[in-house]
Design an enzyme around this catalytic site. Structure first.
Site, short mmCIF file in Angstrom:
data_model
loop_
_atom_site.label_atom_id
_atom_site.label_comp_id
_atom_site.label_asym_id
_atom_site.label_seq_id
_atom_site.Cartn_x
_atom_site.Cartn_y
_atom_site.Cartn_z
CG ASP A 90 -2.10 -0.89 1.11
OD1 ASP A 90 -2.94 -0.64 0.24
OD2 ASP A 90 -2.20 -1.86 1.88
NE ARG A 98 0.58 -0.42 4.83
CZ ARG A 98 -0.34 0.48 5.16
NH1 ARG A 98 0.03 1.70 5.58
NH2 ARG A 98 -1.62 0.20 5.06
NE ARG A 160 -6.46 5.56 2.16
CZ ARG A 160 -7.07 4.37 2.20
NH1 ARG A 160 -8.13 4.20 2.98
NH2 ARG A 160 -6.65 3.38 1.45
CE LYS A 190 -5.68 1.95 -1.96
NZ LYS A 190 -4.69 1.36 -1.06
CG HIS A 191 -11.00 0.88 -1.53
ND1 HIS A 191 -10.67 2.22 -1.35
CD2 HIS A 191 -10.07 0.16 -0.85
CE1 HIS A 191 -9.60 2.30 -0.58
NE2 HIS A 191 -9.21 1.06 -0.26
CG HIS A 203 -9.66 -1.13 7.83
ND1 HIS A 203 -9.85 -0.04 7.01
CD2 HIS A 203 -8.51 -1.71 7.42
CE1 HIS A 203 -8.85 0.03 6.16
NE2 HIS A 203 -8.03 -0.97 6.38
CG ASP A 272 -9.82 -3.67 1.16
OD1 ASP A 272 -8.66 -3.82 1.57
OD2 ASP A 272 -10.45 -2.61 1.28
#
Length: 519
Positions: A90, A98, A160, A190-191, A203, A272
């Site tokens: 990601d 990351r 984002r 995404k998404h 999440h 996902d």
């Protein structure tokens, strides 16, 4: 039974039935993309990779920021076992990184790019992300975010996204895809079919989009069509429920998968993470993997084994739960072998494409701090009058009040990048959540120099309360808004920086240091 006990010549459910192919274990592995713990390849992962595992997803805990060559060496070790491995991460720029998670991203995020609205810059950002990944041996970045953030209360997308305008998001999504893939790194929009109008974080909860399909087609599907038209190699399905498509999350819903293919997308559809609540707390990751493949997905993102909600599970068991469920479903005939073959072939096509040469470099050079500063919006309304910036010169004093009330689950907890960017100043950091109102007031009354307040939601009552308390005690304070820009005018001098990252923080400091009398 675990993968340590398997030689992968037989199914975990027992010897293969006569009518099942001998390569079934490899076919099952070819559609699984797990995470793992550590900065080297654990034995269970090496075994799975040697037996056809599609690849892995890197998370922050797989990256040693103090060893610059570590990630590339890790990628090389993975490919020594499986030369066709897909290695994903990601890496969105801005809030979500990351590879640069400890110190913050040096690359502007989507909201800043949307605010700037220069497609050449967005394409260059995509190329920078692709280059960062390619240098680390990564051939899949799970970006860009193609969601149109039409709900300001959205807890997981927000900055984002490129913005709330469909045409703008579509154009910048395509530009980012082209930039990323110029480095022969697969982009993943995404998404799908659009997470921008939710008020739940998938999440942690099941997210619904209470829009008609006509509204989805008008406002939320076009960026994914733009990504497909730009040749995007992959897309990620969302764990969101759209009532007209049925009550199953899109990841597990054949109608959603069919909708994407009808839009002309022929690449890899990635789920996902299967450890997220909409799957984990309902059918579970194993059954979720089976249903996702039957719904048209090609690659199963297992998730981050260090997430709080996987406590008590190790990385291998997260993988084997999905492997065993697929094996049982294939052995029973419920999951047709041809589904596995077709999905695995798409994944391998992506891996082979990524082995090609990047496009020639251009001569364009961008100073990302300067780009981020140009994207910032300066609000000068302060109780009806223009408010001067605090003077930040030399080693001046700064009181930095952090009024934020949590962190985005996709980004994870981060350092205070603004405090780091103010490193040449004498900074007093104040976490408002740790103090009572009276205690915060005392700190502010005793403070000297500039007062800055960080928020990431000007619609949050808690953050507004802290901001108002600060202004009552330190009227010259400046608000640093790392969240969405509200429609209403601010009652305080504000720098809207469209995200919280290293480069955004450096941009804010550069603006504060400019010689100007007013915002």
């Amino acid at each position: 039974m675990t993968s340590r006990e398997l030689d992968h010549s037989a199914s975990p459910a027992g010897p293969l039935a006569p009518d099942l192919p001998a390569d079934l274990p490899r076919l099952i592995n070819s559609v699984i993309l797990p995470g793992f713990i550590g900065t080297t390849v654990p034995q269970w992962l090496a075994t799975a990779l040697g037996n056809g595992l599609a690849g892995v997803v890197y998370f922050s805990h797989n990256i040693d920021p103090d060893a610059p060559e570590q990630v590339a060496a890790l990628s090389a070790a993975i490919r020594a076992t499986n030369p066709d491995a897909v290695i994903g991460v990601d890496e969105e720029g801005g809030n979500v990184t990351r590879l640069q998670s400890r110190d913050g991203s040096t690359i502007p995020g989507a909201a800043a790019l949307g605010a700037l609205d220069e497609l050449a810059v967005t394409a260059a950002v995509g190329r920078a992300i692709g280059r960062l990944c390619r240098d680390a041996g990564i051939n899949l970045t799970i970006a860009p975010v193609a969601d149109v953030n039409t709900n300001p209360l959205n807890p997981v997308i927000g900055v984002r996204a490129f913005g709330s305008d469909t045409a703008l998001v579509s154009a910048h999504t395509a530009a980012a895809v082209i930039g990323i893939q110029a480095e022969r790194v697969a982009a993943c929009a995404k998404h799908f079919p659009g997470h921008g109008d939710t008020v739940a974080d998938s999440h942690m909860d099941t997210a619904r989009v209470d829009l008609t399909m006509e509204q989805m087609r008008q406002f939320h599907l076009p960026p994914f069509k733009a990504a497909a038209d730009a040749g995007v190699a992959a897309m990620m399905s969302a764990h969101i429920i759209i009532p007209e498509l049925g009550e199953a999350p899109a990841t597990l819903n054949p109608a959603a998968g069919a909708l994407l293919r009808e839009m002309g997308f022929e690449g890899v559809l990635i789920t996902d993470a299967l450890d997220m609540a909409a799957v984990r707390a309902t059918v579970g990751p194993g059954e979720g993997g089976v249903l996702a493949l039957l719904a048209g997905n090609d690659l199963l993102c297992v998730g981050n084994p260090q997430n709080a909600y996987t406590t008590g599970r190790d990385d291998e068991s997260c993988y084997t739960e999905v492997y065993d469920a697929l094996s049982a479903a294939a052995t029973s005939g419920r999951l047709p072998v041809e589904v596995l073959r077709k999905a695995g072939a798409r994944v391998q096509a992506l891996a082979q494409w990524s082995k090609g040469n990047p496009l020639p470099e251009t001569d364009d050079f961008y100073d990302w701090v300067a780009v981020s500063a140009r994207a910032c919006r300066l609000d000068s309304i302060g109780h009806g009058t223009a408010v001067s910036l605090p003077e930040l010169t030399g080693s001046g004093l700064v009181t930095l009040v952090d009024a934020r009330t949590g962190h985005n689950m996709a980004a994870g907890p981060t350092q205070n990048f603004l405090a780091q960017a103010l490193g040449s100043y004498a900074v007093t950091e104040v976490n408002a959540a740790e103090l009572s109102s009276a205690e915060l007031e005392i700190v502010l009354m005793q403070s000297e120099g500039a007062v800055l307040v960080i928020v990431d939601s000007l619609d949050s009552p808690e953050q507004q309360e802290t901001l108002e308390l600060v202004l009552a005690t330190a009227p010259g304070a400046v608000c640093i808004n790392a969240g969405l820009v509200p429609e209403h005018a601010c009652a305080v001098a504000t720098i809207h920086c469209h995200g919280f990252s290293r480069v955004a923080a450096q941009a804010v400091v550069s603006l504060l240091e400019q010689e100007q009398d007013e915002l």
